[in-house]
Design an enzyme around this catalytic site. Structure first.
Site, PDB file in Angstrom:
ATOM      1  N   LYS A  69       0.837  -1.204   0.000  1.00  0.00           N
ATOM      2  CA  LYS A  69       0.000   0.000   0.000  1.00  0.00           C
ATOM      3  C   LYS A  69       0.871   1.254   0.000  1.00  0.00           C
ATOM      4  O   LYS A  69       0.598   2.215  -0.706  1.00  0.00           O
ATOM      5  CB  LYS A  69      -0.954  -0.018   1.200  1.00  0.00           C
ATOM      6  CG  LYS A  69      -2.120  -0.955   0.947  1.00  0.00           C
ATOM      7  CD  LYS A  69      -2.915  -1.316   2.177  1.00  0.00           C
ATOM      8  CE  LYS A  69      -3.924  -2.406   1.794  1.00  0.00           C
ATOM      9  NZ  LYS A  69      -4.540  -3.067   2.939  1.00  0.00           N
ATOM     10  N   ASP A 101     -11.719   2.271   3.073  1.00  0.00           N
ATOM     11  CA  ASP A 101     -12.038   0.849   2.900  1.00  0.00           C
ATOM     12  C   ASP A 101     -13.545   0.648   2.733  1.00  0.00           C
ATOM     13  O   ASP A 101     -13.997  -0.446   2.383  1.00  0.00           O
ATOM     14  CB  ASP A 101     -11.596   0.070   4.164  1.00  0.00           C
ATOM     15  CG  ASP A 101     -10.415  -0.837   3.878  1.00  0.00           C
ATOM     16  OD1 ASP A 101     -10.176  -1.138   2.701  1.00  0.00           O
ATOM     17  OD2 ASP A 101      -9.745  -1.246   4.846  1.00  0.00           O
ATOM     18  N   GLN A 139      -5.551  -2.119   9.009  1.00  0.00           N
ATOM     19  CA  GLN A 139      -5.422  -3.468   8.445  1.00  0.00           C
ATOM     20  C   GLN A 139      -6.102  -4.496   9.343  1.00  0.00           C
ATOM     21  O   GLN A 139      -5.777  -4.592  10.522  1.00  0.00           O
ATOM     22  CB  GLN A 139      -3.927  -3.784   8.274  1.00  0.00           C
ATOM     23  CG  GLN A 139      -3.628  -5.056   7.525  1.00  0.00           C
ATOM     24  CD  GLN A 139      -3.982  -4.951   6.039  1.00  0.00           C
ATOM     25  OE1 GLN A 139      -3.659  -3.971   5.374  1.00  0.00           O
ATOM     26  NE2 GLN A 139      -4.664  -5.958   5.524  1.00  0.00           N
TER      27      GLN A 139
END
Ligand code: NDP
Length: 285
Positions: free
Chosen positions: A53, A120, A97
């Site tokens: 990322k 997200d 995460q």
């Protein structure tokens, strides 16, 4: 013989477009779109994702911060970090995460992230927006699948779309996106009866169950488009999808390989969401 949908090439194309838009944004505003990634603990797979990322951020010209927190981080320390990032003007997107270590409450963390920075699209506010078709952010993996279909010239409207898997991050939002694109959508799961028969109805089959090589040729209609979201590690360490590629490929019209299909699109869509978040924030200044 199926056409192979090249997720790496499509992803590179979209990243080049994002890079161009990010450069224009930076020239206009005097600062870069910014993404913060939080990882707790030392799961090697998660560490690879975080590294990728950051690399993607560099590639498209974003500002990025990575917070690699120790396994024993407390809930209040994690929440304090989210609050700090929520208030930080340099940061337009926040990604935590998952999964988090067991002693931490994922839901509280997801709820704490400002929905405007929730790149997200896991916050219930954004999930609700997806349901009503008024998107701010699209969840990265299903959005990646839609981009693959679109850029391969595959029409969804009126097609029988069968999604196998009903998770909150893949199956359910995927169903919504295909529905909004006017597909006729069926969602299957571990309790579905006659799974092979339902799958054989699909013009577009999305496999997202996390079981290596599960979908075989007898489950696929001649000429179907087969999208393999699965990412499974074989005993020899090799990555493989949910679809038995060698038996299904000759029957399909289009198919995504693993690796090199859906996988590269997920981070690309994260970059797209971060740019969107930065543009939205800038428009409110
Ligand atoms: P989950 O484990 O959260 O969900 C799996 C789903 O598959 C569940 O709905 C489950 O049904 C269903 N399922 C499991 N076994 C069967 C079966 N035998 N028949 C029918 N349905 C079944 O997984 P995720 O959605 O998070 O991920 C799915 C796959 O996609 C994984 O391989 C994951 O690694 C991969 N993935 C890939 C990404 C990418 O970037 N390419 C991103 C995210 C995930 P039930 O609900 O009844 O238990």
């Amino acid at each position: 013989m199926a056409k192979i949908i090249d997720g790496k090439a499509i992803s590179a194309q979209i990243r080049a477009e994002i890079k161009e838009s990010a450069a224009a944004f930076t020239a206009r505003r005097g600062y870069r779109p910014g993404l913060a990634v939080i990882i707790v603990g030392s799961d090697p797979a998660s560490q690879v994702y975080v590294r990728n990322k950051r690399r993607a951020c560099d590639e498209v010209g974003f500002y990025s911060e990575a917070y690699e927190l120790p396994e024993q981080t407390t809930q209040s320390e994690l929440i304090a970090l989210v609050d700090k990032l929520n208030a930080d003007d340099k940061i337009h997107g926040i990604l935590c995460q998952l999964p988090l270590p067991k002693h931490l409450d994922e839901n509280e963390v997801i709820l704490r992230i400002n929905p405007a920075k929730d790149v997200d699209a896991f916050h219930p506010y954004n999930v609700g927006k997806i349901m009503i078709g008024d998107y701010d952010f699209l969840p990265c993996t299903p959005a990646g699948v839609m981009a693959l279909l679109e850029r391969s010239g595959i029409e969804v409207a009126g097609k029988e779309c069968v999604i196998v898997g009903r998770s909150n991050i893949v199956g359910k939002p995927q169903a919504m996106l295909l529905l909004h694109a006017n597909g006729t959508v069926t969602i299957c799961h571990s309790r579905t009866k006659n799974l092979a028969e339902v799958c054989r109805r699909a013009d577009i089959l999305v496999a997202a169950i996390g079981k290596a090589d599960f979908f075989t040729a007898d489950m696929v209609k001649e000429g179907a488009v087969v999208i393999d979201v699965g990412m499974n590690r074989r005993a020899d360490g090799k990555l493989t999808g949910d679809v038995d590629f060698s038996s299904v490929e000759p029957k399909a019209s289009y198919i995504t390989p693993v690796p090199g299909g859906v996988g590269p699109m997920t981070i690309t869509m994260l970059m797209k969401n971060t740019l969107t978040a930065a543009e939205r924030a800038a428009s409110k200044e």
